[in-house]
Design a protein around this motif. Structure first.
Motif, mmCIF file in Angstrom:
data_model
loop_
_atom_site.group_PDB
_atom_site.id
_atom_site.type_symbol
_atom_site.label_atom_id
_atom_site.label_comp_id
_atom_site.label_asym_id
_atom_site.label_seq_id
_atom_site.Cartn_x
_atom_site.Cartn_y
_atom_site.Cartn_z
ATOM 1 N N GLU A 13 0.793 5.412 1.660
ATOM 2 C CA GLU A 13 0.081 6.300 2.566
ATOM 3 C C GLU A 13 -0.469 7.501 1.803
ATOM 4 O OE1 GLU A 13 3.273 5.458 2.914
ATOM 5 O OE2 GLU A 13 3.102 3.895 4.459
ATOM 6 N N ASN A 30 -12.015 7.076 5.557
ATOM 7 C CA ASN A 30 -11.521 7.906 6.657
ATOM 8 C C ASN A 30 -12.102 9.312 6.645
ATOM 9 O OD1 ASN A 30 -9.980 5.839 7.678
ATOM 10 N ND2 ASN A 30 -8.065 6.542 6.761
ATOM 11 N N GLU A 70 -6.743 0.660 6.696
ATOM 12 C CA GLU A 70 -6.685 1.220 8.036
ATOM 13 C C GLU A 70 -6.536 0.103 9.066
ATOM 14 O OE1 GLU A 70 -5.769 3.577 10.058
ATOM 15 O OE2 GLU A 70 -7.154 4.975 9.112
ATOM 16 N N ASP A 103 -0.500 10.572 2.703
ATOM 17 C CA ASP A 103 0.409 11.715 2.746
ATOM 18 C C ASP A 103 1.446 11.651 1.621
ATOM 19 O OD1 ASP A 103 -0.919 12.692 4.921
ATOM 20 O OD2 ASP A 103 0.574 12.041 6.400
ATOM 21 N N ARG A 104 1.912 10.440 1.336
ATOM 22 C CA ARG A 104 2.886 10.287 0.252
ATOM 23 C C ARG A 104 2.254 10.636 -1.090
ATOM 24 N NH1 ARG A 104 5.808 4.897 -0.677
ATOM 25 N NH2 ARG A 104 6.781 6.179 -2.296
ATOM 26 N N ALA A 126 -5.389 2.761 -1.305
ATOM 27 C CA ALA A 126 -5.255 3.991 -0.530
ATOM 28 C C ALA A 126 -6.450 4.908 -0.748
ATOM 29 C CB ALA A 126 -3.955 4.703 -0.912
ATOM 30 N N THR A 152 0.842 -1.185 0.000
ATOM 31 C CA THR A 152 0.000 0.000 0.000
ATOM 32 C C THR A 152 0.881 1.239 0.000
ATOM 33 O OG1 THR A 152 -1.894 1.081 1.078
ATOM 34 C CG2 THR A 152 -0.186 0.163 2.519
ATOM 35 N N THR A 188 -9.432 3.595 1.285
ATOM 36 C CA THR A 188 -9.239 3.879 2.706
ATOM 37 C C THR A 188 -9.426 5.376 2.988
ATOM 38 O OG1 THR A 188 -7.674 2.043 2.920
ATOM 39 C CG2 THR A 188 -7.613 3.724 4.631
ATOM 40 N N HIS A 189 -8.899 6.207 2.106
ATOM 41 C CA HIS A 189 -9.007 7.659 2.295
ATOM 42 C C HIS A 189 -10.468 8.114 2.257
ATOM 43 C CE1 HIS A 189 -7.482 11.738 2.370
ATOM 44 N NE2 HIS A 189 -8.199 12.050 1.309
#
Length: 340
Positions: A124, A298, A324, A126-127, A291, A122, A294-295
């Protein structure tokens, strides 16, 4: 059924019959994947001198499982996936009098512990945001920028992304229209069930508008269609999409340094575009999808809406895509619990 009721069936003939039987229900990509996995079984049969599946038994299938694990140096999850295909294949052979009709029940799948059936590959959020910030500054509205932006904002599969035509972009909504068009080489994984409109934000629309106006190569594919995302030869391919994600997820490209203390000038993955996948931190396109799912979760997008937008069932989201951890999932649910 008695053994005398069985009709001779070679491994290769069985494979071809099985793949033909899948054509009405499965996407071409799924059929190609099963073809690839069954080639190993046919190869094993050839090595063992098995030219008639009538005599195949449970011990043979167990031997094949161990052989395939060693032959491919496979992880337990991969062995389970491949043996699941073998089970379905053997079940089909039983229906056409090639093996005993209950033989598929003797295909033993490796048991997985909780969490083992989900890929850990996966990236992140932020990346991804850092990568897109880099693209905004240095690669604005290029093809690579559009590819990474749409993978992140929509969570579509690579096959869906490459299927888009220029006319599938509705700039007034703004939105993308995904259609299953297997006759011209752009099927969707879930066929017509995967057809849908995917909403875009104003920022994505602005980047797309600028790409189409200034950077998109005005070409047609071999079927006379105008792809949305193009190369000089026509429609972008899945391999090109993956190479794009590998290239820009190398830390040295965006951050300018290497977390592994390598000198970029001495690193093949840094210096050679074709070797970008060899970087330990680079990822393919699929982690962008994980990602993105998941984002969305979230950020309080309800799971049914994520399911519809990403064309994936809620159960599959839970098992394979929601990256997550348990604490994160708890915090995600907290505001709903506190309001009870």
């Amino acid at each position: 059924m008695h053994d005398t009721d069985l009709q001779p069936l070679t491994p290769e003939d069985a494979k071809e019959r099985y793949l033909r039987a899948l054509e009405d229900d499965k996407a071409d990509g799924t059929i190609r994947t099963r073809d690839y996995k069954l080639r190993h079984f046919v190869r094993w049969c050839d090595e063992k001198g098995i030219d008639n599946l009538n005599n195949l038994n449970g011990r043979d299938l167990e031997d094949y499982k161990h052989w395939r694990k060693e032959d491919g140096d496979l992880k337990k999850t991969t062995v389970r996936t491949q043996m699941s295909v073998i089970r379905g294949f053997i079940e089909y052979c039983g229906r056409i009098n090639g093996v005993h009709p209950q033989l598929h029940e003797q295909v033993i799948l490796p048991k997985l512990e909780d969490g083992e059936n989900r890929s850990e590959d996966t990236i992140e959020a932020d990346r991804i945001q850092d990568i897109l910030g880099f693209m905004e500054k240095f690669e604005y509205a290029t093809r690579d920028h559009v590819v990474l932006l749409l993978l992140w904002k929509t969570g579509v599969r690579t096959g869906s992304l490459r299927s888009l035509d220029l006319e599938d972009y509705h700039d007034r909504e703004p939105a993308l229209r995904l259609e299953h068009r297997p006759e011209t080489d752009t099927p969707l994984k879930n066929k017509s069930n995967g057809e849908r409109m995917v909403a875009l934000g104003e920022k994505e629309a602005e980047v797309l508008d600028d790409f189409i106006r200034h950077k998109r190569q005005d070409v047609t594919d071999e079927h006379g269609r105008k792809p949305l995302i193009t190369t000089k030869n026509g429609r972008i391919g899945k391999v090109t999409i993956r190479r794009t994600t590998y290239r820009y997820t190398r830390p040295c490209v965006v951050a300018g340094g290497c977390p592994h203390d390598k000198d970029p000038e001495d690193c093949g993955a840094a210096m050679n575009y074709d070797k970008a996948s060899e970087c330990p931190d680079s990822v393919s396109a699929h982690p962008f999808r994980r990602a993105a799912i998941t984002h969305h979760l979230n950020n309080d997008v309800p799971k049914p809406m994520v399911s519809d937008r990403m064309d994936v069932s809620p159960d599959v989201i839970d098992e394979h895509y929601d990256a997550e951890d348990e604490k994160g999932k708890m915090n995600r649910r907290r505001e709903y619990v506190e309001s009870i």
